[in-house]
Write an enzyme that holds these catalytic residues in place. Structure first.
Site, mmCIF file in Angstrom:
data_model
loop_
_atom_site.group_PDB
_atom_site.id
_atom_site.type_symbol
_atom_site.label_atom_id
_atom_site.label_comp_id
_atom_site.label_asym_id
_atom_site.label_seq_id
_atom_site.Cartn_x
_atom_site.Cartn_y
_atom_site.Cartn_z
ATOM 1 N N PHE A 32 14.273 -17.150 -0.635
ATOM 2 C CA PHE A 32 13.511 -16.144 -1.743
ATOM 3 C C PHE A 32 14.704 -14.416 -1.051
ATOM 4 O O PHE A 32 13.657 -13.687 -1.213
ATOM 5 C CB PHE A 32 11.997 -15.622 -1.366
ATOM 6 C CG PHE A 32 10.988 -17.074 -0.940
ATOM 7 C CD1 PHE A 32 10.907 -17.346 -2.243
ATOM 8 C CD2 PHE A 32 11.154 -18.036 0.395
ATOM 9 C CE1 PHE A 32 9.963 -18.945 -2.244
ATOM 10 C CE2 PHE A 32 10.485 -19.070 0.166
ATOM 11 C CZ PHE A 32 8.766 -19.880 -0.786
ATOM 12 N N CYS A 76 -3.091 4.625 -4.587
ATOM 13 C CA CYS A 76 -3.230 5.261 -3.468
ATOM 14 C C CYS A 76 -4.852 5.526 -2.901
ATOM 15 O O CYS A 76 -5.122 5.915 -3.094
ATOM 16 C CB CYS A 76 -2.514 6.951 -3.501
ATOM 17 S SG CYS A 76 -0.587 6.714 -3.604
ATOM 18 N N CYS A 86 3.082 12.630 -9.777
ATOM 19 C CA CYS A 86 2.997 11.382 -8.774
ATOM 20 C C CYS A 86 4.240 12.074 -7.709
ATOM 21 O O CYS A 86 4.567 11.678 -8.389
ATOM 22 C CB CYS A 86 3.872 9.975 -9.192
ATOM 23 S SG CYS A 86 3.371 9.062 -8.522
ATOM 24 N N GLN A 114 14.439 -3.273 -2.983
ATOM 25 C CA GLN A 114 13.310 -2.811 -2.272
ATOM 26 C C GLN A 114 12.355 -0.860 -2.754
ATOM 27 O O GLN A 114 13.810 -0.607 -2.907
ATOM 28 C CB GLN A 114 13.422 -2.591 -0.132
ATOM 29 C CG GLN A 114 14.001 -3.793 0.075
ATOM 30 C CD GLN A 114 12.244 -4.885 0.589
ATOM 31 O OE1 GLN A 114 11.527 -3.857 0.271
ATOM 32 N NE2 GLN A 114 12.261 -5.676 1.024
ATOM 33 N N CYS A 156 -6.730 6.543 -9.465
ATOM 34 C CA CYS A 156 -5.680 6.410 -10.512
ATOM 35 C C CYS A 156 -5.658 4.621 -9.414
ATOM 36 O O CYS A 156 -6.136 4.800 -7.777
ATOM 37 C CB CYS A 156 -4.574 6.564 -9.216
ATOM 38 S SG CYS A 156 -3.216 5.923 -9.753
ATOM 39 N N CYS A 164 -3.514 14.774 -4.064
ATOM 40 C CA CYS A 164 -2.958 13.830 -5.153
ATOM 41 C C CYS A 164 -4.424 14.139 -5.731
ATOM 42 O O CYS A 164 -5.457 13.935 -5.981
ATOM 43 C CB CYS A 164 -2.313 12.576 -5.362
ATOM 44 S SG CYS A 164 -2.621 12.372 -7.336
ATOM 45 N N CYS A 203 5.156 -10.322 3.084
ATOM 46 C CA CYS A 203 4.364 -9.060 1.808
ATOM 47 C C CYS A 203 2.939 -8.940 2.118
ATOM 48 O O CYS A 203 1.883 -8.531 1.466
ATOM 49 C CB CYS A 203 4.433 -8.672 1.060
ATOM 50 S SG CYS A 203 5.016 -9.783 -0.505
#
Length: 569
Positions: free
Chosen positions: A422, A163, A262, A391, A160, A154, A518
């Site tokens: 949740f 990533c 992207c 997701q 950015c 990229c 997460c």
């Protein structure tokens, strides 16, 4: 497994205390290379000013380090701090949570955190911020690249914020993430890796088969002036810096890096982005970008969502323009151009008149096609609106939900009661519903609860009940009117579970808890509480951690998902 009593705070892991211990310990022993460290609770400290690149001779940098080391001996002065603005030659030893490189000042052991520094990389950095027990560094120049270097495909990878680890080989990324989770479980969770059963508990990370084009949702921002990295200022013309559509520069809410493509989103989504980029600046259209300082302008965000047609299986795309005022006709020229792209089946306009930066509008107009798209997950169909939670990596979510189902160890007779905490739009609970007696889901976001109920109806599921409620504000009557669950699934956001909820679960004594996380830092903390309790609050742990499975949901980013299975002792 034996574990020491928890010594960290109830609602968060105290980074400064842990970091001080870390710095003292690693002064004598080096950190494992190419691994994430247990500095997991460090909040991302972003630069609030541009620092111009100054190429400093290697000899000068070494003199700075040598001078620092000689004048500030760590053994004699453990409160040593480098000065803000000081230039140092450093070697990145490992990665901390959120992908910051961990370095140490030569001969002192003082810890410095540097964004975009990767394990094994030798570089010149400048101190930008000082904290109690560590400092922030901005990388100025790479002297020697890291050992697992690959060419980032990229063109925006160096600037950015999305990533950060594209130039690290995917195998090295997986190894680093797996090691980070293991370190956190030991140092924050207080589980002993010296016990024989630990190897069976800690599972190898599940890789993502697709490392690019995996995101089904991307949000781009409009800005009045494009942000250009300091080293590219001489290469860019003045015109190139005016008006931008792209992603926020790391650490800045008001600076947008112009992006034409992207690699994380689909080819059709990139075609839409390119089409918008070609024409939205045309003065004849009269479209202006939102200015976060003056609170003027029309275009705020461009959100792209991908799904699949449930009948044909072909990809379908939703385009959402978020604007500051109610004038959808202004978007008509853009809509006509975008509608020619075959995959585009929905174009909507969310009107958000607040000065905030949210993409959720007070009004929504359907400008073309339908108001929702669909996606298939674990054999179920889900309707996705512009502001639905779903997701972000559909293919890997299928893998994740299969792991959750395996951890449930369902009997197969449809007798179990599942409590889904949740629950969001109900995706996890609904994938289990047809194999259990009933699913009860709790979620604080009203729209998500509405979507969950709609998804249940769409899939002809009648044994799922979704309830709106804040799980951080429960009292002693919480869930008292529900049958006792056999299985609890909890999927909290990044801060993890509130101590009130942990106390509830310990009193509830469900046979099995599946903790989906997460954030491995707060996950490790909560696992410690559930298994070993909180002695200083006279809370007794009641569970045994039987497995912990890291899952790579987002390649080239520092994010890690974990599926943890706990059994009642």
């Amino acid at each position: 497994m034996a574990a020491a009593a928890a010594t960290f705070g109830i609602r968060s892991v105290p980074s400064n205390i842990w970091l001080h211990k870390f710095g003292a310990r690693t002064a004598a022993a080096s950190i494992r290379s190419r691994s994430f460290t247990t500095l997991a609770s460090l909040s991302p400290v972003e630069d609030t000013e541009d620092i111009q690149l100054n190429v400093i001779p290697k000899e000068d940098a070494r003199e700075s380090v040598s001078s620092t080391s000689n004048n500030n001996n760590y053994e004699s002065n453990k409160s040593y701090y480098p000065k803000r603005g000081q230039t140092l030659e450093l070697v990145c030893e490992s990665l901390a949570f959120k992908g910051k490189g961990v370095c140490k000042v030569a001969d002192s052991g003082f810890v410095l955190m540097c964004d975009r520094a990767l394990p094994g990389e030798r570089f010149i950095g400048r101190v930008t911020r000082k904290k109690d027990n560590y400092a922030e560094v901005k990388k100025l120049k790479t002297i020697t690249p890291h050992s697992d270097y690959v060419e980032a495909p990229c063109e925006y990878a160096s600037h950015c914020g999305g990533c950060k680890t594209q130039s690290l080989s995917y195998e090295a990324q997986l190894k680093a993430k797996e090691q980070q989770v293991c370190d956190l479980v030991v140092h924050v969770g207080k589980f002993s890796d010296q016990e024989p059963e630990f190897a069976g508990v800690m599972k190898p990370i599940v890789p993502c088969d697709i490392q690019f084009h995996y995101r089904n949702k991307m949000e781009f921002s409009f800005g009045p002036k494009g942000w250009v990295p300091a080293e590219q200022l001489q290469e860019k013309s003045t015109d190139e810096c005016v008006y931008a559509l792209g992603l926020h520069a790391p650490g800045f809410f008001d600076k947008v890096l112009n992006v034409n493509k992207c690699l994380l989103q689909s080819d059709s989504a990139n075609e839409v982005l390119a089409t918008v980029q070609e024409c939205w600046r045309d003065p004849e259209l009269g479209l202006s970008p939102w200015n976060v300082h003056s609170h003027t302008g029309f275009l705020k965000h461009l959100m792209l969502r991908s799904g699949r047609n449930i009948e044909t299986g072909l990809p379908e795309l939703m385009v959402n323009f978020v604007t500051s005022s109610d004038n959808p006709e202004c978007l008509r020229p853009l809509v006509e151009k975008i509608a020619t792209i075959p995959e585009v089946v929905s174009i909507v306009n969310n009107v958000n008149t607040s000065i905030g930066n949210t993409s959720v509008g007070e009004k929504e107009y359907t400008l073309y096609g339908k108001s929702t798209i669909t996606e298939i997950l674990r054999g179920l169909t889900f309707q996705i609106s512009a502001n639905s939670f779903f997701q972000t990596n559909t293919r890997q979510a299928d893998v994740l939900y299969k792991l959750i189902e395996d951890c449930a160890f369902l009997k197969g007779d449809g007798s179990e009661i599942v409590l889904d905490l949740f629950c969001g739009t109900g995706t996890i609970g609904l994938t289990l519903a047809k194999r259990v007696k009933h699913v009860y889901g709790f979620e604080v976001v009203a729209q998500a609860v509405s979507d969950a109920r709609q998804n249940a109806t769409l899939n002809f599921i009648n044994n799922a009940t979704f309830i709106e409620g804040d799980l951080n504000k429960i009292d002693s009557t919480f869930a008292s009117n529900l049958p006792k669950p056999d299985i609890v699934i909890t999927d909290p956001n990044r801060p993890g579970m509130h101590i009130k909820l942990i106390k509830f679960l310990l009193r509830l004594r469900a046979s099995r808890i599946i903790y989906v996380s997460c954030n491995p830092a707060t996950c490790a903390r909560d696992l410690n509480y559930l298994c070993y309790g909180v002695p200083e609050q006279n809370i007794e742990g009641r569970y045994r951690l039987s497995s912990l499975q890291p899952v790579d949901m987002f390649p080239h980013t520092p994010h890690i998902e974990c599926v943890c299975s706990l059994e009642l002792r």
